[in-house]
Motif scaffolding. Sequence first.
Motif, PDB file in Angstrom:
ATOM      1  N   ALA A 201       0.801  -1.235   0.000  1.00 49.74           N
ATOM      2  CA  ALA A 201       0.000   0.000   0.000  1.00 49.74           C
ATOM      3  C   ALA A 201       0.828   1.276   0.000  1.00 49.74           C
ATOM      4  O   ALA A 201       0.394   2.295  -0.551  1.00 49.74           O
ATOM      5  CB  ALA A 201      -0.958  -0.004   1.189  1.00 49.74           C
ATOM      6  N   TYR A 207      -0.860   0.608  -8.178  1.00 46.27           N
ATOM      7  CA  TYR A 207      -0.588  -0.823  -7.953  1.00 46.27           C
ATOM      8  C   TYR A 207      -1.199  -1.621  -9.097  1.00 46.27           C
ATOM      9  O   TYR A 207      -2.375  -1.450  -9.434  1.00 46.27           O
ATOM     10  CB  TYR A 207      -1.181  -1.276  -6.630  1.00 46.27           C
ATOM     11  CG  TYR A 207      -1.033  -2.756  -6.360  1.00 46.27           C
ATOM     12  CD1 TYR A 207       0.118  -3.265  -5.759  1.00 46.27           C
ATOM     13  CD2 TYR A 207      -2.043  -3.645  -6.714  1.00 46.27           C
ATOM     14  CE1 TYR A 207       0.260  -4.622  -5.515  1.00 46.27           C
ATOM     15  CE2 TYR A 207      -1.914  -5.005  -6.472  1.00 46.27           C
ATOM     16  CZ  TYR A 207      -0.767  -5.496  -5.882  1.00 46.27           C
ATOM     17  OH  TYR A 207      -0.628  -6.844  -5.647  1.00 46.27           O
ATOM     18  N   SER A 253      -2.935   3.238  -5.169  1.00 48.13           N
ATOM     19  CA  SER A 253      -2.418   2.623  -3.944  1.00 48.13           C
ATOM     20  C   SER A 253      -3.209   3.067  -2.720  1.00 48.13           C
ATOM     21  O   SER A 253      -3.313   2.330  -1.729  1.00 48.13           O
ATOM     22  CB  SER A 253      -0.942   2.956  -3.776  1.00 48.13           C
ATOM     23  OG  SER A 253      -0.179   2.320  -4.788  1.00 48.13           O
TER      24      SER A 253
END
Length: 465
Positions: A201, A207, A253
Amino acid sequence: MRCSLKRSLMALLAASFLLLLLLLHGDSWQEQDPLEVELRALAPDMILQLLQPEGAQRILRDTAKLSALHNVSYQLLAGSPAPRKRFLAVGLASVQRPRGFYLLATLQSLFSQSTEEELQEMVVVVHLADTDPSWNVRVAATIAQKFTRHILLGRLLLIHAPPEFYPTLEGLKRNFNDAEERVRFRSKQNVDYAFLLAFAANLSSYYLMIEDDVWSARSFLTAIRRALASQESSNWATLEFSKLGYIGKLYRSSDLPRLAHFLLLFYQEMPCDWLLVHFRQLLAQKDVIRFKPSLFQHMGLYSSFQGTVNRLEDEDFQADALDLPDNPPASLYTSMSIFENYEPLKAYSSAQGYFWGKDPAAGSTFSIVFKHPARVSRVRVRTGSKERPGDFLRAGLLELGQRRDRSQHCSFYIPVGSFEKGMLEQRGLERVLPGPVECVRIRVTQDQSEWLIIESIDIWTTAGT
């Protein structure tokens, strides 16, 4: 005490030697990696100790807000998080397969298909999630030996969440009448990904979720940057760069803690890819936003569940991501009647679906009016679809326009190509029409009884206006 000190000094000296090799060979890295040669004869435990002198470090990540599991203690098998947040983290989980092993090829593809500049903005996180600790150590050592340089440069992290932090995998609900073994496998897989998401994270701004058996397109990171630029004004939750499962799914993220929480809450309810769809919809993104061509291709022949044959392929995959179209911001218009919700934007944007027009006749038009003039170099149009191959354009022209008036049209058009069997691709258009283009128009030149599907319109531009 002396033995412990001696071992620490040996590990420190060995690590220093590896770093020296890295510096000496950093500018002229060859196929035969010097670090790989040095590590080849070492035992797996020693390889991991050299690359992680403190051993398999345990990192406490506070997940109190995620679930009843207050602290997850990750084993950091190799690598260490970089102090600087990267642009993109690529995450994948891997377990022992009954047949086939694709993880090394997947990692090789990620790194070899990226430029040095792209690699500096990327970190790859692999969650080795098998319940057999010896398999995790062996695979981690193999990866560390083959990808030493990327580990030392902070581009590759190998982690493991120990089984004591997992919820129960016994007595699970058998939704959809799945066999107990399949329910246990997919439930554990959901938790594998939840722990991976929670770890990643804070590593990057975005991501990317992939599987451990995929090929990557060349410069996929640059293609993702372009896609993000096209969605600046969109409140998206998920961007998709493959149509398969949970391959090529991009998230902010900042959303990863919520997604990890979601997977942990509903880990036994359904497969991960179904949960990802529900998560997207809960974050108010109703429609799929998928970019074509796809940037990732499934390579594995055997499934990680029971080794069954799995021949999934994404026919939209394209190996060279630098060849992706630009599709400048534009308004779209058509003189044809639109069937249901198959509006023109679906042919031009990354939204799922296509344009479907009723009763095309000679003189019917489909127009793209740019927000800002652009130098068009190439246009590709596909009509018809796999479901309805007969609804293609029998006869038509592609036209470029200039001198836009106050209406939705340009006052001057020049034809630059004709359709053949419903397809058109024209290159070198920047030499055909001097000056910037303001409109691109498809004009039907012959009545046809079949309706018209425009599946995709791709436009490439060159620098300058």
